[in-house]
Design a protein around this motif. Structure first.
Motif, PDB file in Angstrom:
ATOM      1  N   GLU A  36      99.284 120.999  95.709  1.00 27.46           N
ATOM      2  CA  GLU A  36      99.851 121.568  96.933  1.00 27.46           C
ATOM      3  C   GLU A  36      98.781 122.171  97.839  1.00 27.46           C
ATOM      4  N   THR A  37      97.616 122.529  97.273  1.00 27.77           N
ATOM      5  CA  THR A  37      96.565 123.138  98.098  1.00 27.77           C
ATOM      6  C   THR A  37      95.716 122.048  98.742  1.00 27.77           C
ATOM      7  N   VAL A  38      94.916 121.374  97.909  1.00 30.26           N
ATOM      8  CA  VAL A  38      94.095 120.241  98.350  1.00 30.26           C
ATOM      9  C   VAL A  38      94.054 119.251  97.185  1.00 30.26           C
ATOM     10  N   GLY A  59      78.433 115.618  93.608  1.00 32.84           N
ATOM     11  CA  GLY A  59      77.122 116.123  93.992  1.00 32.84           C
ATOM     12  C   GLY A  59      77.147 117.635  94.038  1.00 32.84           C
ATOM     13  N   ARG A  60      77.845 118.240  93.052  1.00 32.48           N
ATOM     14  CA  ARG A  60      78.052 119.698  93.066  1.00 32.48           C
ATOM     15  C   ARG A  60      76.945 120.417  92.311  1.00 32.48           C
ATOM     16  N   PRO A  61      76.462 121.561  92.849  1.00 31.92           N
ATOM     17  CA  PRO A  61      75.447 122.336  92.120  1.00 31.92           C
ATOM     18  C   PRO A  61      75.971 122.751  90.741  1.00 31.92           C
ATOM     19  N   ASP A  63      75.569 125.279  88.908  1.00 33.62           N
ATOM     20  CA  ASP A  63      75.918 126.681  88.608  1.00 33.62           C
ATOM     21  C   ASP A  63      77.202 127.125  89.308  1.00 33.62           C
ATOM     22  N   ASN A  64      77.949 126.180  89.871  1.00 35.44           N
ATOM     23  CA  ASN A  64      79.204 126.545  90.538  1.00 35.44           C
ATOM     24  C   ASN A  64      80.382 126.151  89.640  1.00 35.44           C
ATOM     25  N   PRO A  65      81.080 127.145  89.046  1.00 30.30           N
ATOM     26  CA  PRO A  65      82.133 126.830  88.069  1.00 30.30           C
ATOM     27  C   PRO A  65      83.347 126.163  88.693  1.00 30.30           C
ATOM     28  N   ALA A  68      90.280 125.496  86.141  1.00 29.27           N
ATOM     29  CA  ALA A  68      91.018 124.723  85.138  1.00 29.27           C
ATOM     30  C   ALA A  68      92.512 124.857  85.421  1.00 29.27           C
ATOM     31  N   HIS A  69      93.206 123.712  85.373  1.00 31.40           N
ATOM     32  CA  HIS A  69      94.627 123.672  85.744  1.00 31.40           C
ATOM     33  C   HIS A  69      95.505 123.453  84.518  1.00 31.40           C
ATOM     34  N   ILE A  70      96.590 124.219  84.437  1.00 31.65           N
ATOM     35  CA  ILE A  70      97.526 124.107  83.314  1.00 31.65           C
ATOM     36  C   ILE A  70      98.926 123.782  83.843  1.00 31.65           C
ATOM     37  N   LYS A 118      81.105 133.886  81.288  1.00 32.64           N
ATOM     38  CA  LYS A 118      82.006 134.212  80.170  1.00 32.64           C
ATOM     39  C   LYS A 118      83.459 134.261  80.653  1.00 32.64           C
ATOM     40  N   THR A 119      83.672 133.739  81.849  1.00 37.97           N
ATOM     41  CA  THR A 119      85.009 133.769  82.445  1.00 37.97           C
ATOM     42  C   THR A 119      85.411 132.367  82.878  1.00 37.97           C
ATOM     43  N   VAL A 120      86.723 132.200  83.087  1.00 38.87           N
ATOM     44  CA  VAL A 120      87.222 130.901  83.556  1.00 38.87           C
ATOM     45  C   VAL A 120      88.292 131.140  84.635  1.00 38.87           C
ATOM     46  N   GLU A 182      92.464 125.720  99.848  1.00 36.85           N
ATOM     47  CA  GLU A 182      92.337 125.999  98.423  1.00 36.85           C
ATOM     48  C   GLU A 182      93.000 127.324  98.056  1.00 36.85           C
ATOM     49  N   SER A 183      93.306 127.427  96.742  1.00 38.78           N
ATOM     50  CA  SER A 183      93.984 128.614  96.215  1.00 38.78           C
ATOM     51  C   SER A 183      93.196 129.901  96.449  1.00 38.78           C
ATOM     52  N   THR A 184      93.928 130.998  96.443  1.00 35.60           N
ATOM     53  CA  THR A 184      93.327 132.333  96.399  1.00 35.60           C
ATOM     54  C   THR A 184      92.664 132.481  95.031  1.00 35.60           C
ATOM     55  N   PRO A 232      79.959 132.274  92.362  1.00 31.90           N
ATOM     56  CA  PRO A 232      78.858 131.368  92.717  1.00 31.90           C
ATOM     57  C   PRO A 232      79.160 130.529  93.952  1.00 31.90           C
ATOM     58  N   GLY A 233      80.446 130.202  94.151  1.00 32.66           N
ATOM     59  CA  GLY A 233      80.835 129.355  95.278  1.00 32.66           C
ATOM     60  C   GLY A 233      80.454 129.933  96.637  1.00 32.66           C
ATOM     61  N   MET A 234      80.271 131.254  96.698  1.00 30.48           N
ATOM     62  CA  MET A 234      79.956 131.894  97.981  1.00 30.48           C
ATOM     63  C   MET A 234      78.579 131.529  98.507  1.00 30.48           C
TER      64      MET A 234
HETATM   65  O1  TXA Z   1      93.261 125.051  95.342  1.00 32.48           O
HETATM   66  C1  TXA Z   1      92.313 124.953  94.566  1.00 32.48           C
HETATM   67  O2  TXA Z   1      91.877 125.926  93.930  1.00 32.48           O
HETATM   68  C2  TXA Z   1      91.659 123.575  94.408  1.00 32.48           C
HETATM   69  C3  TXA Z   1      92.703 122.646  93.802  1.00 32.48           C
HETATM   70  C4  TXA Z   1      92.158 121.312  93.429  1.00 32.48           C
HETATM   71  O3  TXA Z   1      93.319 123.272  92.718  1.00 32.48           O
HETATM   72  N1  TXA Z   1      90.464 123.659  93.626  1.00 32.48           N
HETATM   73  C5  TXA Z   1      89.322 124.203  94.120  1.00 32.48           C
HETATM   74  O4  TXA Z   1      88.251 124.208  93.254  1.00 32.48           O
HETATM   75  O5  TXA Z   1      89.223 124.673  95.221  1.00 32.48           O
HETATM   76  P1  TXA Z   1      86.731 124.438  93.706  1.00 32.48           P
HETATM   77  O6  TXA Z   1      85.948 124.110  92.496  1.00 32.48           O
HETATM   78  O7  TXA Z   1      86.415 123.661  94.925  1.00 32.48           O
HETATM   79  O8  TXA Z   1      86.619 125.967  93.946  1.00 32.48           O
HETATM   80  C6  TXA Z   1      86.525 126.866  92.873  1.00 32.48           C
HETATM   81  C7  TXA Z   1      86.099 128.227  93.367  1.00 32.48           C
HETATM   82  C8  TXA Z   1      84.613 128.254  93.651  1.00 32.48           C
HETATM   83  O9  TXA Z   1      84.355 129.063  94.783  1.00 32.48           O
HETATM   84  C9  TXA Z   1      84.042 128.901  92.378  1.00 32.48           C
HETATM   85  O10 TXA Z   1      82.816 129.532  92.614  1.00 32.48           O
HETATM   86  C10 TXA Z   1      85.165 129.853  92.000  1.00 32.48           C
HETATM   87  O11 TXA Z   1      86.360 129.200  92.366  1.00 32.48           O
HETATM   88  N2  TXA Z   1      85.215 130.070  90.549  1.00 32.48           N
HETATM   89  C11 TXA Z   1      85.653 129.230  89.599  1.00 32.48           C
HETATM   90  N3  TXA Z   1      85.516 129.778  88.369  1.00 32.48           N
HETATM   91  C12 TXA Z   1      84.992 131.003  88.558  1.00 32.48           C
HETATM   92  C13 TXA Z   1      84.604 132.058  87.674  1.00 32.48           C
HETATM   93  N4  TXA Z   1      84.712 131.936  86.365  1.00 32.48           N
HETATM   94  N5  TXA Z   1      84.099 133.180  88.229  1.00 32.48           N
HETATM   95  C14 TXA Z   1      83.970 133.292  89.568  1.00 32.48           C
HETATM   96  N6  TXA Z   1      84.318 132.340  90.440  1.00 32.48           N
HETATM   97  C15 TXA Z   1      84.809 131.205  89.953  1.00 32.48           C
END
Ligand code: TXA
Ligand code: MG
Length: 343
Positions: A36-38, A59-61, A63-65, A68-70, A118-120, A182-184, A232-234
């Motif tokens: 529903e987000t992307v 092509g993702r760095p 160190d950017n986590p 995980a979807h359930i 150590k987080t997900v 994308e999600s909050t 890390p995404g920031m």
């Molecule tokens: O809406 C969404 O969240 C979409 C859809 C596909 O579900 N997914 C998404 O994933 O946007 P991604 O990988 O593009 O963005 C994940 C964000 C990144 O900014 C990342 O740094 C952060 O979440 N993130 C993920 N795990 C993290 C963690 N353990 N600690 C801190 N930030 C985390």
């Protein structure tokens, strides 16, 4: 198989398409699925090799986590442990839905998902296709947005094909994503902190938790040298089209006056619905000024459309920074590389 020569199939997200996706996922492959987000680029979150393929395709760095979807609360203990009561409360209210919670992770999660943290980050998407794929696969799916790293996130299967053709075996077409952003991302490891604003707002979360929720520091400003981001995404360039975007703050009249000095070939405006006829530039619109939800749904598509039109410079109208508008502004600001002028 050589990645460049991999054929990418585009299938409707019906029973047969879903069965094909599940088969590929169970063989450790990467498949793009609608949420529903992307759209997400999905692989088995418990399989290191499968997760590594996501990073290669995007092509993702490293160190950017990933998130995980359930598909059910029963799956959560595979990913997270010492789950706080706050997470259970929020899950009851907002799952399935566009909220990701960062929680202490278990040993079983693939290292690539946590990028060594150590987080997900976990979420339950509110999309019948995504839920059905997870349920039939039988394991949680790691899935970042299904765009090339740095590009606008995909809200249609066609966007995914633009970025991922030749890089993954299958894209499931489930129509346009309804939320569009994308999600909050909310960390619950310590005090609740929003790491990425989204469709679920701080106020909504505060109403459930009954305590204040803060925003991470670097959310709507560039990191200063030496500053360590909370997520890390920031750190990375995000959501950016080829065109150079400048956000012009102020009302419509001030915007028109400002952009009038730049009317030339290749210069476009990114405006709100109903404004097109008033502007001295060719325009693409992204939703209505009064309805941030419509901006969220339209923004990424509009950024891709500007590229398709060959825009070189884009002046963007600024959303109202309240409610969902905070998330819209956050994405636009990154797409603009933090280029903002005040009128
Ligand atoms: O809406 C969404 O969240 C979409 C859809 C596909 O579900 N997914 C998404 O994933 O946007 P991604 O990988 O593009 O963005 C994940 C964000 C990144 O900014 C990342 O740094 C952060 O979440 N993130 C993920 N795990 C993290 C963690 N353990 N600690 C801190 N930030 C985390
Ligand atoms: Mg992304």
């Amino acid at each position: 198989m050589n990645k460049q020569h991999m054929e990418t199939f585009l299938l409707p997200a019906d029973e047969a398409g879903i069965a094909q996706a599940v088969k590929l996922l169970q063989h450790g492959e990467v498949v793009a699925v609608p949420t529903e987000t992307v759209y997400g680029l999905a692989a088995n979150a418990m399989d290191d090799n499968a997760v590594a393929k996501i990073f290669t395709a995007k092509g993702r760095p490293q160190d950017n986590p990933l998130i995980a979807h359930i598909c059910s609360m029963e799956m959560l203990p595979q990913l997270a442990e010492n789950i706080p009561d706050s997470a259970v409360k929020l899950a009851k209210q907002f799952w399935p839905g566009p909220l990701t919670m960062v929680l202490p992770c278990t040993q079983q999660v693939a290292d690539g998902v946590t990028a060594g943290l150590k987080t997900v980050g976990v979420r339950m998407p509110q999309h019948a296709v995504a839920l059905s794929v997870i349920r039939q696969a039988g394991f949680p799916l790691a899935a970042p947005s299904a765009n090339l790293s740095g590009s606008p996130s995909p809200t249609t299967a066609a966007h995914v094909m633009q970025d991922m053709y030749g890089r993954i075996p299958l894209v499931l077409d489930g129509g346009a994503s309804t939320v569009g952003l994308e999600s909050t991302v909310l960390s619950l490891v310590d005090e609740p902190v929003i790491l990425r604003p989204g469709y679920i707002t701080a106020e909504q979360i505060e109403n459930v938790l009954g305590c204040p929720v803060t925003f991470a520091q670097a959310l709507n400003a560039p990191l200063v040298q030496g500053q360590k981001p909370q997520s890390p995404g920031m750190k990375y360039r995000h959501y950016a089209p080829n065109a150079q975007i400048t956000i012009v703050k102020g009302n419509l009249d001030a915007f028109i006056q400002y952009v009038s000095a730049f009317v030339e070939e290749g210069t476009w405006a990114l405006c709100f619905e109903g404004e097109q006829g008033k502007l001295p530039l060719p325009c693409v619109s992204y939703g209505s000024y009064k309805q941030p939800e419509t901006q969220a749904a339209a923004l990424f598509g509009a950024l891709r459309l500007l590229d398709a039109k060959g825009a070189k410079y884009v002046f963007a109208r600024c959303p109202d920074e309240t409610g969902v508008g905070i998330a819209v502004y956050n994405r636009l600001l990154r797409a603009a590389g933090f280029r903002v002028v005040e009128t």
